[in-house]
Design an enzyme around this catalytic site. Structure first.
Site, short mmCIF file in Angstrom:
data_model
loop_
_atom_site.label_atom_id
_atom_site.label_comp_id
_atom_site.label_asym_id
_atom_site.label_seq_id
_atom_site.Cartn_x
_atom_site.Cartn_y
_atom_site.Cartn_z
N ARG A 256 0.83 -1.20 0.00
CA ARG A 256 0.00 0.00 0.00
C ARG A 256 0.87 1.25 0.00
O ARG A 256 2.03 1.23 0.37
CB ARG A 256 -0.92 0.04 1.24
CG ARG A 256 -1.60 -1.27 1.54
CD ARG A 256 -2.62 -1.64 0.51
NE ARG A 256 -3.86 -0.92 0.74
CZ ARG A 256 -4.95 -1.07 0.02
NH1 ARG A 256 -4.96 -1.91 -0.99
NH2 ARG A 256 -6.03 -0.39 0.28
N GLU B 49 -3.58 3.70 -0.19
CA GLU B 49 -4.08 3.07 -1.40
C GLU B 49 -3.06 2.05 -1.93
O GLU B 49 -1.91 2.04 -1.50
CB GLU B 49 -4.38 4.11 -2.48
CG GLU B 49 -3.18 4.93 -2.90
CD GLU B 49 -3.53 6.09 -3.81
OE1 GLU B 49 -2.67 6.46 -4.63
OE2 GLU B 49 -4.65 6.63 -3.71
N THR C 51 -8.87 3.60 -7.81
CA THR C 51 -8.00 2.97 -6.85
C THR C 51 -8.72 2.74 -5.53
O THR C 51 -9.59 3.51 -5.14
CB THR C 51 -6.74 3.82 -6.61
OG1 THR C 51 -5.84 3.10 -5.76
CG2 THR C 51 -7.08 5.14 -5.99
N ASP C 52 -8.39 1.66 -4.86
CA ASP C 52 -8.97 1.30 -3.58
C ASP C 52 -8.34 2.17 -2.50
O ASP C 52 -7.18 1.97 -2.12
CB ASP C 52 -8.71 -0.19 -3.30
CG ASP C 52 -9.23 -0.62 -1.95
OD1 ASP C 52 -10.08 0.08 -1.39
OD2 ASP C 52 -8.77 -1.67 -1.44
N THR C 53 -9.07 3.16 -2.01
CA THR C 53 -8.53 4.14 -1.06
C THR C 53 -9.18 3.95 0.31
O THR C 53 -10.39 3.90 0.42
CB THR C 53 -8.79 5.57 -1.54
OG1 THR C 53 -8.20 5.73 -2.83
CG2 THR C 53 -8.17 6.58 -0.60
#
Length: 286
Positions: A32, A116, A68-70
Site C-alpha cells: 500500500r 491506497e 484505486t482502492d482508497t
C-alpha cells in the site's frame, strides 16, 4: 513479497515456523501507499481533498474496478522507520503537512491520510514500454487507459485531469484512476465541439473566439495533451477514437439522465464465457 530480514521477524524462534497471519498482514501493508494531505495545497482546508474523494466513493460500486482502492484513516499511528524505511523522514512530514503530524516518542501520529494500493504510474509504464520496444505492453496500457475512462463514464464520473500520470497500473495489469482533485459528474458537464473560426483573426487568436462556460468540455482537445507520441496515438485511435468526439460523451450523458445503467465488467470482454464458447442451442445469452 517479503525480504529475508522481514520474513525473519515472523519466524517462531523455537519451532522455526512462520507466522503466516502476521507475515501476510505485513506484505499487504507493504503493497500500500500512504497519501498525506499537503498543507501547501490544501491551505488548512482538508475539504479540498476530502470532497472529490468522497464524491468518487459514492459511485464506487459501479466503477470500483477503475478507481484505486482508497482507505481513509484518522489519527493513524506509524512507526516511521519501520513503515517508511528510506522513504520519509520526520522533517519531510513536518515540511509538507505540519498541521497533520504529531510526535509521540518513536512514533508519529498522522491526523488524516489516505492509504491506497501501490501502482506504477501509467506515464512511466508507457515510457518503459517504448524504451524497451515492447509494443504489446504499450498497446495494453493505452487500451486499458481508455477502458478505465469509459468505466468511469458509465458511473457518471468525468475524471477532469486525464493525463497519464493520474492513472496507475496495478500488479494485475489493470489501469485505474487515482487523482480525484478535478472530478465532475458527467451529468453536470456540457460536451461541445469547437466552433469553426469565423475569419483569419479568430484562427490566429491566442484566446478562444467562442464563449466557454465553467463546465464546458471540448473532447477534441484531449489529443493535444494525450497523443503527442505517434505510437501512443496509433494505439489510442485503434481502440478509443470515440473519446475524442463530443457525440460520444453527450450520448453517455443522455443515457445517464434517462436512468440507464451501463454494464461495467472487471475483466476483458474476450474472457467472458459468451465469447469463449459457442452458445448452446436455444440459448439467448448475450
Amino acid at each position: 513479497v517479503l525480504t529475508s530480514e522481514e520474513r525473519a521477524k515472523y519466524l517462531d524462534p523455537q519451532t522455526g515456523e512462520l507466522d503466516w497471519v502476521g507475515a501476510s498482514q505485513h506484505a499487504y501493508e507493504k503493497s500500500r501507499e500512504a497519501k498525506i494531505e499537503d498543507d501547501r495545497k490544501k491551505k488548512e482546508n482538508s475539504a479540498a481533498v476530502k470532497a472529490p474523494t468522497e464524491a468518487a466513493k459514492k459511485e464506487l460500486k459501479l466503477a470500483e474496478e477503475s478507481l484505486t482502492d482508497t482507505s481513509n484513516f484518522v489519527s493513524h499511528m506509524l512507526a516511521l522507520q519501520a513503515d517508511f524505511p528510506n522513504a520519509l523522514t520526520d522533517a519531510e512530514l513536518k515540511q509538507v503537512a505540519p498541521s497533520l503530524v504529531e510526535e509521540d516518542g518513536d512514533q508519529v501520529i498522522v491526523r488524516h491520510l489516505y492509504i491506497e494500493r501501490r501502482m506504477t504510474p501509467l506515464n512511466i509504464w508507457l515510457t518503459d514500454a517504448e524504451a524497451t520496444g515492447d509494443k504489446e505492453k504499450l498497446e495494453h496500457g493505452v487500451r486499458e487507459y481508455g477502458n478505465a475512462i469509459k468505466d468511469l463514464v458509465a458511473a457518471n464520473i468525468f475524471p477532469g485531469d486525464m493525463l497519464y500520470k493520474n492513472f496507475g497500473v496495478t500488479r494485475q495489469g489493470r489501469v485505474v484512476f487515482y487523482d480525484y482533485d478535478e472530478i465532475e459528474y458527467i451529468s453536470d458537464c456540457n460536451f461541445r465541439t469547437i466552433p469553426a473560426p469565423r475569419n483569419e483573426e479568430d484562427e490566429m487568436a491566442s484566446e478562444p473566439w467562442y464563449h466557454v462556460a465553467k463546465n464546458d468540455v471540448f473532447p477534441e482537445q484531449f489529443s493535444v495533451f494525450l497523443l503527442g507520441n505517434p505510437r501512443v496515438r496509433e494505439c489510442f485511435m485503434k481502440y478509443h477514437a470515440d473519446l475524442l468526439t463530443a457525440d460520444y460523451w453527450q450520448q453517455r450523458k443522455d443515457r445517464i439522465k434517462e436512468g440507464q445503467v451501463e454494464d461495467v465488467f472487471p475483466y476483458p470482454q474476450e474472457i467472458r464465457f459468451v465469447n469463449q464458447a459457442p452458445a448452446l442451442p436455444g440459448s439467448s445469452i448475450a
